[in-house]
Design an enzyme around this catalytic site. Structure first.
Site, mmCIF file in Angstrom:
data_model
loop_
_atom_site.group_PDB
_atom_site.id
_atom_site.type_symbol
_atom_site.label_atom_id
_atom_site.label_comp_id
_atom_site.label_asym_id
_atom_site.label_seq_id
_atom_site.Cartn_x
_atom_site.Cartn_y
_atom_site.Cartn_z
ATOM 1 N N ASN A 125 0.807 -1.059 -0.120
ATOM 2 C CA ASN A 125 -0.012 -0.011 -0.151
ATOM 3 C C ASN A 125 1.050 1.121 0.017
ATOM 4 O OD1 ASN A 125 -2.905 1.018 0.416
ATOM 5 N ND2 ASN A 125 -2.099 2.096 1.675
ATOM 6 N N GLU A 188 -0.829 1.113 -5.264
ATOM 7 C CA GLU A 188 -0.858 2.314 -5.842
ATOM 8 C C GLU A 188 0.413 2.507 -6.461
ATOM 9 O OE1 GLU A 188 -1.845 1.495 -2.593
ATOM 10 O OE2 GLU A 188 -3.864 2.351 -2.266
ATOM 11 N N ASP A 239 -4.786 21.311 8.685
ATOM 12 C CA ASP A 239 -5.064 20.623 7.490
ATOM 13 C C ASP A 239 -5.778 21.147 6.227
ATOM 14 O OD1 ASP A 239 -5.430 18.194 5.513
ATOM 15 O OD2 ASP A 239 -4.845 16.871 7.601
HETATM 16 MN MN MN Z 1 -4.549 1.545 -0.516
#
Ligand code: MN
Length: 413
Positions: A125, A188, A239
């Protein structure tokens, strides 16, 4: 690059000067030659134009390449001489690196453009996480309940700290892929490779860290680390909405090694800045596009707007086949991007990249009684006005079919 400001003067990590300088003109890329003794750069991909230029494609094609890559991941190419394996530092001191504190009440200095690659039981990931520097070799990392969070839980169950690599200074393809939100198990890194292949013809080169993680070969910094079972206070931190997110107990990362390329430049992602908006928001647009097009075949484009932080507000352009298509497009858009809070649907004569045209459509084609209000839905944890759940609002600013003559803007021939 043309619009780059090179800053030779020393900049302090704790003064918030980085933010002051990056906020002055967010279209301008800034290269800090001496931030806390090291090189750093910000506003690198702060406009759709810069993003497109970095990938050598037209702006209008970004969504197409992204969409194509998401549905067709491409294997990466291994190199045993990746750029990042130029220099190894075993006694890592995060406090000596060009990592700034962005806002006065932030909990500390933050890595904002850090992409974490994790591998566990054959699953890989790659995802973005904000990481707060705690001391010379510890970071507190915000994990929203998604894939890395799940892998961390699985590793914990198995009684193992999770091996990870933190990459800073990766190419736009890797950044965009890391910001996608795909199914668990989709790699990804292979999506990044697909974007790279789609825009350049060649897949992405990767290298390996000593702790066995495969990462983009062109990273400027790669930190080998463990995601531990300890937790610490993470935050406050400004953020994407530009407001302070509050303190939470989050997992602690122990950094063990640092690799750097020949002339490393630390990528600074200005929190709540345009680059942050685009990197977070743009990868969501293809998914929204797909779900809306399933509901309304003649869907032309979708956009998450800068005014809505490229996260909370969106616009959709359609051509209606039948009355009610506008409403269906609204519902589909909410499905395609669960953090979406407001969406405006317009006809194809409106340029959705022009906020004034979109507002004009709302002003001249919409009445408040045609607003869809959805109570108590799950939304974004980053929206300060949401209290647990979110009220979603859909605005159908399309013309009634057959009445176009009354609604179209008059033009000269
Ligand atoms: Mn993922």
């Amino acid at each position: 690059m043309d619009d780059v400001q090179v800053l030779q003067e020393p900049v302090d990590s704790d003064s918030n000067d980085v933010t002051r300088i990056l906020q002055r003109d967010q279209d301008m890329t800034v290269h800090f030659k001496n931030l806390n003794g090291g090189e750093a750069a910000g506003n690198l991909l702060s406009t759709r134009e810069k993003m497109a230029k970095a990938m050598n494609i037209p702006v209008a094609d970004i969504a197409k390449h992204l969409d194509n890559a998401i549905s067709h991941p491409v294997p990466t190419v291994f190199t045993d001489k990746p750029d990042f394996r130029h220099k190894l530092t075993e006694d890592v001191d995060l406090l000596s690196l060009p990592i700034p504190k962005y806002f006065p009440e932030d909990g500390g200095r933050y890595i904002t453009a850090g992409v974490i690659v994790a591998e566990f039981e054959g699953q890989r990931n790659m995802s973005f996480h904000r990481m707060m520097v705690m001391d010379k070799n510890h970071l507190a990392v915000r994990l929203v309940p998604r894939h890395l969070f799940t892998m961390h839980k699985l590793a914990k169950k198995a009684g193992k700290e999770l091996n990870i690599a933190i990459c800073v200074g990766v190419c736009p393809c890797a950044l965009l892929a890391a910001a996608t939100s795909l199914d668990f198990g989709v790699d990804e890194l292979e999506v990044a490779s697909a974007i790279r292949k789609s825009v350049s013809g060649a897949p992405m080169a990767v290298g390996k860290t000593d702790n066995g993680i495969t990462v983009p070969a062109n990273a400027d910094y790669v930190f080998e680390a463990k995601l531990t079972f300890e937790t610490a206070d993470e935050g406050p931190f400004v953020d994407i909405t530009g407001t302070y997110d509050h303190i939470r107990k989050e997992p602690v990362i122990r950094v063990e090694k640092m690799w750097t390329c020949r002339e490393p430049i630390f990528h600074l992602l200005l929190p709540g800045g345009y680059e942050h908006y685009l990197l977070m928001g743009m990868p969501r647009e293809p998914m929204m596009f797909k779900t809306v097009r399933q509901a309304v075949p003649r869907t032309h484009a979708v956009r998450l707007t800068e005014g809505g932080c490229c996260w909370l507000h969106g616009v959709v352009s359609i051509t209606k086949n039948k009355e009610g298509d506008g409403m269906n497009a609204i519902m589909a858009a909410f499905t395609g991007h669960p953090s979406l809070k407001q969406v405006i649907v317009v006809d194809d004569d409106i340029d959705i990249f022009d906020d004034r045209q979109v507002e004009w459509a709302v002003a001249t084609r919409f009445q408040g009684n045609r607003m869809l209000r959805v109570p108590d839905a799950a939304g974004s944890s980053l929206d300060p006005s949401a209290s647990g759940t979110t009220w979603k609002v859909g605005i159908d600013a399309t013309m009634p079919l057959g009445k176009e003559r009354d609604y179209r803007r008059a033009v000269l021939d």
